[in-house]
Design a protein around this motif. Sequence first.
Motif, PDB file in Angstrom:
ATOM      1  N   SER A 112       0.795  -1.236   0.000  1.00 32.24           N
ATOM      2  CA  SER A 112       0.000   0.000   0.000  1.00 32.24           C
ATOM      3  C   SER A 112       0.826   1.284   0.000  1.00 32.24           C
ATOM      4  N   GLY A 113       2.089   1.191   0.408  1.00 32.23           N
ATOM      5  CA  GLY A 113       2.940   2.384   0.429  1.00 32.23           C
ATOM      6  C   GLY A 113       2.764   3.266   1.647  1.00 32.23           C
ATOM      7  N   ILE A 114       2.130   2.758   2.716  1.00 33.23           N
ATOM      8  CA  ILE A 114       1.958   3.568   3.918  1.00 33.23           C
ATOM      9  C   ILE A 114       3.309   3.842   4.575  1.00 33.23           C
ATOM     10  N   THR A 115       3.368   4.940   5.316  1.00 31.78           N
ATOM     11  CA  THR A 115       4.543   5.276   6.115  1.00 31.78           C
ATOM     12  C   THR A 115       4.086   5.467   7.548  1.00 31.78           C
ATOM     13  N   ILE A 116       4.778   4.822   8.472  1.00 30.89           N
ATOM     14  CA  ILE A 116       4.439   4.940   9.888  1.00 30.89           C
ATOM     15  C   ILE A 116       5.648   5.494  10.622  1.00 30.89           C
ATOM     16  N   GLN A 117       5.494   6.686  11.176  1.00 36.76           N
ATOM     17  CA  GLN A 117       6.542   7.304  11.985  1.00 36.76           C
ATOM     18  C   GLN A 117       6.299   6.887  13.432  1.00 36.76           C
ATOM     19  N   VAL A 118       7.182   6.088  13.991  1.00 34.84           N
ATOM     20  CA  VAL A 118       6.971   5.552  15.333  1.00 34.84           C
ATOM     21  C   VAL A 118       7.243   6.596  16.396  1.00 34.84           C
ATOM     22  N   ASP A 119       8.350   7.307  16.281  1.00 34.58           N
ATOM     23  CA  ASP A 119       8.697   8.280  17.308  1.00 34.58           C
ATOM     24  C   ASP A 119       9.088   9.603  16.671  1.00 34.58           C
ATOM     25  N   GLY A 120       9.237  10.614  17.482  1.00 28.95           N
ATOM     26  CA  GLY A 120       9.626  11.934  16.995  1.00 28.95           C
ATOM     27  C   GLY A 120       8.451  12.696  16.434  1.00 28.95           C
ATOM     28  N   GLU A 121       8.711  13.938  16.106  1.00 26.39           N
ATOM     29  CA  GLU A 121       7.668  14.800  15.545  1.00 26.39           C
ATOM     30  C   GLU A 121       7.488  14.490  14.068  1.00 26.39           C
ATOM     31  N   GLU A 122       6.279  14.646  13.614  1.00 32.13           N
ATOM     32  CA  GLU A 122       5.970  14.360  12.219  1.00 32.13           C
ATOM     33  C   GLU A 122       5.507  15.621  11.508  1.00 32.13           C
ATOM     34  N   ASP A 123       5.836  15.712  10.237  1.00 34.47           N
ATOM     35  CA  ASP A 123       5.368  16.827   9.416  1.00 34.47           C
ATOM     36  C   ASP A 123       3.979  16.557   8.863  1.00 34.47           C
ATOM     37  N   VAL A 124       3.593  15.283   8.861  1.00 31.89           N
ATOM     38  CA  VAL A 124       2.277  14.892   8.355  1.00 31.89           C
ATOM     39  C   VAL A 124       1.518  14.201   9.478  1.00 31.89           C
ATOM     40  N   PRO A 129      -4.369   4.143  12.304  1.00 32.13           N
ATOM     41  CA  PRO A 129      -4.362   3.022  13.248  1.00 32.13           C
ATOM     42  C   PRO A 129      -3.203   3.104  14.243  1.00 32.13           C
ATOM     43  N   PHE A 130      -2.043   3.547  13.756  1.00 29.23           N
ATOM     44  CA  PHE A 130      -0.907   3.639  14.679  1.00 29.23           C
ATOM     45  C   PHE A 130      -1.093   4.783  15.668  1.00 29.23           C
ATOM     46  N   ALA A 131      -1.827   5.817  15.295  1.00 22.17           N
ATOM     47  CA  ALA A 131      -2.120   6.903  16.233  1.00 22.17           C
ATOM     48  C   ALA A 131      -2.917   6.365  17.418  1.00 22.17           C
ATOM     49  N   MET A 154       9.526   1.890  23.891  1.00 22.04           N
ATOM     50  CA  MET A 154       8.430   1.096  24.431  1.00 22.04           C
ATOM     51  C   MET A 154       7.369   0.820  23.364  1.00 22.04           C
ATOM     52  N   LEU A 155       7.067   1.830  22.545  1.00 15.92           N
ATOM     53  CA  LEU A 155       6.107   1.614  21.463  1.00 15.92           C
ATOM     54  C   LEU A 155       6.610   0.541  20.503  1.00 15.92           C
ATOM     55  N   MET A 156       7.889   0.601  20.169  1.00 15.90           N
ATOM     56  CA  MET A 156       8.454  -0.405  19.275  1.00 15.90           C
ATOM     57  C   MET A 156       8.378  -1.796  19.896  1.00 15.90           C
ATOM     58  N   ALA A 157       8.640  -1.892  21.206  1.00  9.41           N
ATOM     59  CA  ALA A 157       8.598  -3.193  21.873  1.00  9.41           C
ATOM     60  C   ALA A 157       7.193  -3.779  21.836  1.00  9.41           C
ATOM     61  N   TYR A 158       6.203  -2.990  22.235  1.00  3.02           N
ATOM     62  CA  TYR A 158       4.822  -3.484  22.248  1.00  3.02           C
ATOM     63  C   TYR A 158       4.315  -3.764  20.835  1.00  3.02           C
ATOM     64  N   TRP A 159       4.613  -2.857  19.912  1.00  2.28           N
ATOM     65  CA  TRP A 159       4.144  -3.033  18.542  1.00  2.28           C
ATOM     66  C   TRP A 159       4.797  -4.263  17.905  1.00  2.28           C
ATOM     67  N   SER A 160       6.079  -4.480  18.172  1.00  2.00           N
ATOM     68  CA  SER A 160       6.771  -5.646  17.624  1.00  2.00           C
ATOM     69  C   SER A 160       6.091  -6.936  18.069  1.00  2.00           C
ATOM     70  N   LEU A 161       5.650  -6.969  19.310  1.00  2.00           N
ATOM     71  CA  LEU A 161       4.993  -8.168  19.830  1.00  2.00           C
ATOM     72  C   LEU A 161       3.669  -8.437  19.117  1.00  2.00           C
ATOM     73  N   VAL A 162       2.800  -7.437  19.101  1.00  2.00           N
ATOM     74  CA  VAL A 162       1.475  -7.648  18.524  1.00  2.00           C
ATOM     75  C   VAL A 162       1.546  -7.785  17.000  1.00  2.00           C
ATOM     76  N   HIS A 163       2.411  -7.006  16.378  1.00  4.35           N
ATOM     77  CA  HIS A 163       2.564  -7.074  14.926  1.00  4.35           C
ATOM     78  C   HIS A 163       3.189  -8.410  14.520  1.00  4.35           C
ATOM     79  N   GLY A 164       4.102  -8.893  15.350  1.00  3.70           N
ATOM     80  CA  GLY A 164       4.716 -10.190  15.079  1.00  3.70           C
ATOM     81  C   GLY A 164       3.695 -11.315  15.075  1.00  3.70           C
ATOM     82  N   VAL A 165       2.788 -11.291  16.043  1.00  8.75           N
ATOM     83  CA  VAL A 165       1.734 -12.307  16.087  1.00  8.75           C
ATOM     84  C   VAL A 165       0.856 -12.198  14.840  1.00  8.75           C
TER      85      VAL A 165
END
Length: 195
Positions: A112-124, A129-131, A154-165
């Motif tokens: 689909s070409g989506i971009t997900i910025q996990v941390d830091g400030e975003e310009d867009v 769903p990630f919000a 912490m977001l990466m840790a939790y997301w890695s778990l659920v996304h991995g499943v």
Amino acid sequence: MKQKPYHHGDLRNTLIEAGIELINEEGPGGFSLRKVAAKCGVSHAAPYSHFKDVQQLLEAMADHVTEQFTLSLQASVDGQDEPMSAMEKLGTAYIAFFEQHPAYFPFLFFQSGITIQVDGEEDVPPYPPFAVFRTTGCRLFRSLGLPPERDGKMLMAYWSLVHGVASLLSSSGIRYSGKWQEVWQVILQSGGTER
């Protein structure tokens, strides 16, 4: 497996769902409005009553999945006052969504070409769903007394778990006799709250 011809109903959504299946099967190089029409059993001209070109169909496919995914995640946390319970419900809904729609996972994260910025400030604006995931996670992290500077990890840790499943259950060659949603719950109970 031969597709059933399309006869009536919501052609737009039928084209979207067939498009998701087709792009997963053939990749972007084998994707066209003509092939989607054939998959639906309609004339080659039929998709043009809903989409001006293949790019517009691709965008509609991404929007379709994003909207459903966001609604599912948001519904899972609505009314959940306890942060850990909210995170458990969110992860369970995340997994259940892809269990119900296995074709959506490879499409969303590889086509689909989506971009997900996990941390830091975003310009867009953040990917919707990630919000929901981020808001729920940060609420949990504050309740655990964790400082905001740890949110990204912490977001990466939790997301890695659920996304991995979700990734495992979406893989055609992986078989598991248990309940996928319970895997996430076991993970949380066995150490997801460690600081």
